[in-house]
Design an enzyme around this catalytic site. Sequence first.
Site, PDB file in Angstrom:
ATOM      1  CB  SER A  49      -7.838 -39.641  46.715  1.00  0.00           C
ATOM      2  OG  SER A  49      -7.780 -39.266  48.070  1.00  0.00           O
ATOM      3  CD  GLU A 186     -15.771 -42.401  45.119  1.00  0.00           C
ATOM      4  OE1 GLU A 186     -15.158 -43.081  45.972  1.00  0.00           O
ATOM      5  OE2 GLU A 186     -15.204 -41.645  44.309  1.00  0.00           O
TER       6      GLU A 186
HETATM    7  O1  KIV Z   1      -9.264 -42.202  48.450  1.00  0.00           O
HETATM    8  C1  KIV Z   1     -10.135 -41.419  48.861  1.00  0.00           C
HETATM    9  O2  KIV Z   1      -9.883 -40.224  49.091  1.00  0.00           O
HETATM   10  C2  KIV Z   1     -11.478 -41.929  49.055  1.00  0.00           C
HETATM   11  C3  KIV Z   1     -12.581 -40.927  49.233  1.00  0.00           C
HETATM   12  C4  KIV Z   1     -12.873 -40.291  47.928  1.00  0.00           C
HETATM   13  C5  KIV Z   1     -13.779 -41.519  49.838  1.00  0.00           C
HETATM   14  O3  KIV Z   1     -11.684 -43.096  49.049  1.00  0.00           O
END
Ligand code: KIV
Length: 269
Positions: A49, A186
């Site tokens: 992310s 998720e």
């Molecule tokens: O990339 C990320 O931060 C994630 C979380 C949202 C679980 O995979």
Amino acid sequence: MATTKKLTSAVLRERKGKGEKIAAVTAYDVAFARLADRAGVDVVLVGDSLGMVVQGLPNTLPVTLDEMIYHCRMVARGAQHAQVVADMPFLSYQVSIEDGVRAAGRLLKEGAAEAVKLEGGEEMTELVARLVSIGIPVMGHVGMTPQSVHKFGGFKVQGRTDEQAQSIIAGARALANAGAYALVVENVPPSLAAAITQAIPIPTIGIGAGPSCDGQVLVMHDLLGLDPDWSPRFARRYAELGKATIAAFSAYVDDVRSGDFPSDKESAR
Ligand code: KIV
């Protein structure tokens, strides 16, 4: 209060069924990793992310392995107690088992991660078993897996149809059987997250998946309100750091322009 003992995948795995929920949060640098660690967070996830919240990209797909290693190294320096988990970025593990082993190995060896997270269900079991067999703990990730954003046509809730739900449950079971120690679930309906949590012997860590999971994870920017204008519907804003930061920056601008900063005390002697 946080203790200094490091949390391991074995300890987290053993929490299943004991009623002690896992609290996970993302972090991308040493400052926030230290703060999360001091607050008693169990798992600091270096999420891909970071492509969206740190790099300003529309999705996670362009994030590279070198970028993940760079951020992971910083986070690892700040986590005395929490387990550091690194996301495997898109295309670092989907082409071959060899690629996946090498990428995961680099995240541990160069990034100082203590476990890796990868997205996908049954199709990932061979890689998961191989990684676990060579000593690399693996966290799975099912449901709305952001690296498949183009297949889903957006960051949309998954598992609404019976067929989708059955396939996600089958994937979760397969990952647990292959040796994953925990599973991120998720953006699925809460009833499906509850069914997955019942169906597998390892902890589920939910995001946008309701209260039945064995733990929860949030992106730190959403939790801290770092974007003053937006956060996902499922996130809870525990602070308004975006607004507080704008207020602090604009007070500084005013003080510089008015000559109020620096004072004598704030100047060299
Ligand atoms: O990339 C990320 O931060 C994630 C979380 C949202 C679980 O995979």
